[in-house]
Design a protein around this motif. Sequence first.
Motif, PDB file in Angstrom:
ATOM      1  N   PHE A  94     -18.512  15.403  -6.283  1.00  0.00           N
ATOM      2  CA  PHE A  94     -19.075  14.416  -5.364  1.00  0.00           C
ATOM      3  C   PHE A  94     -18.503  14.594  -3.957  1.00  0.00           C
ATOM      4  N   ALA A  95     -17.202  14.854  -3.879  1.00  0.00           N
ATOM      5  CA  ALA A  95     -16.564  15.043  -2.564  1.00  0.00           C
ATOM      6  C   ALA A  95     -17.097  16.293  -1.881  1.00  0.00           C
ATOM      7  N   VAL A  96     -17.373  17.330  -2.675  1.00  0.00           N
ATOM      8  CA  VAL A  96     -17.918  18.564  -2.106  1.00  0.00           C
ATOM      9  C   VAL A  96     -19.283  18.302  -1.463  1.00  0.00           C
ATOM     10  N   VAL A  97     -20.138  17.582  -2.191  1.00  0.00           N
ATOM     11  CA  VAL A  97     -21.489  17.299  -1.680  1.00  0.00           C
ATOM     12  C   VAL A  97     -21.418  16.315  -0.513  1.00  0.00           C
ATOM     13  N   LYS A  98     -20.563  15.311  -0.632  1.00  0.00           N
ATOM     14  CA  LYS A  98     -20.437  14.331   0.441  1.00  0.00           C
ATOM     15  C   LYS A  98     -19.908  14.995   1.717  1.00  0.00           C
ATOM     16  N   GLU A  99     -18.998  15.946   1.571  1.00  0.00           N
ATOM     17  CA  GLU A  99     -18.469  16.658   2.732  1.00  0.00           C
ATOM     18  C   GLU A  99     -19.584  17.426   3.453  1.00  0.00           C
ATOM     19  N   LEU A 100     -20.469  18.031   2.682  1.00  0.00           N
ATOM     20  CA  LEU A 100     -21.602  18.743   3.284  1.00  0.00           C
ATOM     21  C   LEU A 100     -22.504  17.773   4.027  1.00  0.00           C
ATOM     22  N   GLU A 101     -22.783  16.650   3.390  1.00  0.00           N
ATOM     23  CA  GLU A 101     -23.628  15.652   4.050  1.00  0.00           C
ATOM     24  C   GLU A 101     -23.001  15.216   5.376  1.00  0.00           C
ATOM     25  N   THR A 102     -21.716  14.960   5.376  1.00  0.00           N
ATOM     26  CA  THR A 102     -21.020  14.515   6.590  1.00  0.00           C
ATOM     27  C   THR A 102     -21.081  15.580   7.685  1.00  0.00           C
ATOM     28  N   LEU A 103     -20.872  16.829   7.307  1.00  0.00           N
ATOM     29  CA  LEU A 103     -20.938  17.931   8.278  1.00  0.00           C
ATOM     30  C   LEU A 103     -22.302  17.987   8.957  1.00  0.00           C
ATOM     31  N   LEU A 104     -23.347  17.812   8.162  1.00  0.00           N
ATOM     32  CA  LEU A 104     -24.702  17.934   8.703  1.00  0.00           C
ATOM     33  C   LEU A 104     -25.076  16.724   9.558  1.00  0.00           C
ATOM     34  N   ARG A 105     -24.618  15.563   9.200  1.00  0.00           N
ATOM     35  CA  ARG A 105     -25.011  14.364   9.927  1.00  0.00           C
ATOM     36  C   ARG A 105     -24.152  14.135  11.180  1.00  0.00           C
ATOM     37  N   THR A 106     -23.044  14.854  11.279  1.00  0.00           N
ATOM     38  CA  THR A 106     -22.161  14.667  12.445  1.00  0.00           C
ATOM     39  C   THR A 106     -21.958  15.988  13.193  1.00  0.00           C
ATOM     40  N   SER A 107     -22.955  16.852  13.105  1.00  0.00           N
ATOM     41  CA  SER A 107     -22.801  18.174  13.740  1.00  0.00           C
ATOM     42  C   SER A 107     -22.972  18.130  15.259  1.00  0.00           C
ATOM     43  N   GLN A 108     -23.515  17.009  15.756  1.00  0.00           N
ATOM     44  CA  GLN A 108     -23.708  16.876  17.211  1.00  0.00           C
ATOM     45  C   GLN A 108     -22.361  17.018  17.930  1.00  0.00           C
ATOM     46  N   GLY A 109     -22.296  17.965  18.832  1.00  0.00           N
ATOM     47  CA  GLY A 109     -21.101  18.168  19.633  1.00  0.00           C
ATOM     48  C   GLY A 109     -20.070  19.079  18.994  1.00  0.00           C
ATOM     49  N   THR A 110     -20.321  19.530  17.771  1.00  0.00           N
ATOM     50  CA  THR A 110     -19.385  20.441  17.122  1.00  0.00           C
ATOM     51  C   THR A 110     -19.651  21.867  17.575  1.00  0.00           C
ATOM     52  N   ALA A 111     -18.595  22.589  17.888  1.00  0.00           N
ATOM     53  CA  ALA A 111     -18.756  23.972  18.331  1.00  0.00           C
ATOM     54  C   ALA A 111     -19.411  24.792  17.216  1.00  0.00           C
ATOM     55  N   PRO A 112     -20.356  25.678  17.560  1.00  0.00           N
ATOM     56  CA  PRO A 112     -21.057  26.467  16.544  1.00  0.00           C
ATOM     57  C   PRO A 112     -20.111  27.229  15.618  1.00  0.00           C
ATOM     58  N   GLU A 113     -19.085  27.821  16.179  1.00  0.00           N
ATOM     59  CA  GLU A 113     -18.159  28.598  15.359  1.00  0.00           C
ATOM     60  C   GLU A 113     -17.421  27.686  14.377  1.00  0.00           C
ATOM     61  N   THR A 114     -17.000  26.529  14.849  1.00  0.00           N
ATOM     62  CA  THR A 114     -16.306  25.564  13.986  1.00  0.00           C
ATOM     63  C   THR A 114     -17.239  25.074  12.886  1.00  0.00           C
ATOM     64  N   PHE A 115     -18.490  24.800  13.275  1.00  0.00           N
ATOM     65  CA  PHE A 115     -19.474  24.332  12.291  1.00  0.00           C
ATOM     66  C   PHE A 115     -19.700  25.392  11.211  1.00  0.00           C
ATOM     67  N   ARG A 116     -19.900  26.655  11.635  1.00  0.00           N
ATOM     68  CA  ARG A 116     -20.167  27.715  10.658  1.00  0.00           C
ATOM     69  C   ARG A 116     -18.965  27.929   9.737  1.00  0.00           C
ATOM     70  N   GLU A 117     -17.779  27.836  10.291  1.00  0.00           N
ATOM     71  CA  GLU A 117     -16.574  28.001   9.471  1.00  0.00           C
ATOM     72  C   GLU A 117     -16.489  26.894   8.420  1.00  0.00           C
ATOM     73  N   SER A 118     -16.740  25.665   8.851  1.00  0.00           N
ATOM     74  CA  SER A 118     -16.708  24.536   7.920  1.00  0.00           C
ATOM     75  C   SER A 118     -17.801  24.659   6.866  1.00  0.00           C
ATOM     76  N   MET A 119     -18.992  25.094   7.298  1.00  0.00           N
ATOM     77  CA  MET A 119     -20.093  25.255   6.359  1.00  0.00           C
ATOM     78  C   MET A 119     -19.799  26.352   5.344  1.00  0.00           C
ATOM     79  N   SER A 120     -19.212  27.448   5.790  1.00  0.00           N
ATOM     80  CA  SER A 120     -18.876  28.544   4.871  1.00  0.00           C
ATOM     81  C   SER A 120     -17.887  28.073   3.812  1.00  0.00           C
ATOM     82  N   ARG A 121     -16.905  27.263   4.259  1.00  0.00           N
ATOM     83  CA  ARG A 121     -15.932  26.734   3.309  1.00  0.00           C
ATOM     84  C   ARG A 121     -16.618  25.791   2.321  1.00  0.00           C
ATOM     85  N   THR A 122     -17.528  24.977   2.812  1.00  0.00           N
ATOM     86  CA  THR A 122     -18.234  24.029   1.950  1.00  0.00           C
ATOM     87  C   THR A 122     -19.140  24.750   0.961  1.00  0.00           C
TER      88      THR A 122
END
Length: 314
Positions: free
Chosen positions: A202-230
């Motif tokens: 559940f935490a894994v899926v919730k973390e993905l949801e949070t990343l996608l809904r709060t991606s505004q203003g996140t640096a592309p490289e940081t976002f991709r790194e977080s997404m790859s980990r997720t």
Amino acid sequence: MRVATSTAYSQGVTSMNTQNYKLNKTMLQLSSGKRIVSPSDDPAGAARVLGLNQAKSRTEQFQKNINTLKSSLQIEETALNGVVDTLQRVRELSIQANSDTYDASQKAIIGLEIQEHFEAITAFANTTNGNGEFLFGGFNSRDVPFENIGGVVNYNGDQGQQFLQVSATRQIASGDNGFDVFMNVRGSDNANPASTAPMSVFAVVKELETLLRTSQGTAPETFRESMSRTIGNIDKALGQIADKQSGIGARLNATESQENVNEDYLVQLATTLSETQDLDYTEAISRLEREQIGLQASQQTFTKIQGLSLFNFI
């Protein structure tokens, strides 16, 4: 030797009673189809029949346990299939969203779909069997095992695993507890990448949801790194569920194998029981005819004895 009339009379009555007892016993055997009607008929055979019937009763209970076991495992297998299908869809969406072609609003929309899948996985984790018991609660099968509080899913069950007896010497687990299935993913938390503590599905899926809904203003490289980990965490969650599915498949195969063994044993028991207690109808009918003739002869003899008193000749 002088034989009194009373003695002859008594002997006649005894003879008739004996013949009548034998006749009634044979008739009872014929009506029941059993050679052993009471333990006194064959004490050794009666003891053997008792043991065979007890073995038959136990084995029939094992077969009932197997039916319950198969039903529980099949329901669990269906629930985990649903979890896997949902996680695979989540993974597809995460790969799709991990692209520079999607802006923040599009990612947020995907996040909304992820939220629905999060709810679906929680529902699968709270699956019940035909008796209303929760599959993934461990020994605590009466209370809802997973509770969603503000997007954080807590496990209220225990780490027990229930078993059912399928033979005199064998037990098979009828399910898996929710902690082992959903709460112990060896993932990497984006909020604390260095942590080695397990994550829940559940935490894994919730973390993905949070990343996608709060991606505004996140640096592309940081976002991709977080997404790859997720995405890596999702793969680990899928792998963990797949391991549980393999275990269920192995237990179902073992259950079906034991069911066949028990069925063969029941056939053997039935054969031995038949040989031990069933009546030989041909012999019994022949015996019945002889005993009927014997009873008639005793009755006719007794009638003649009644007429032997000297008073009948005065």
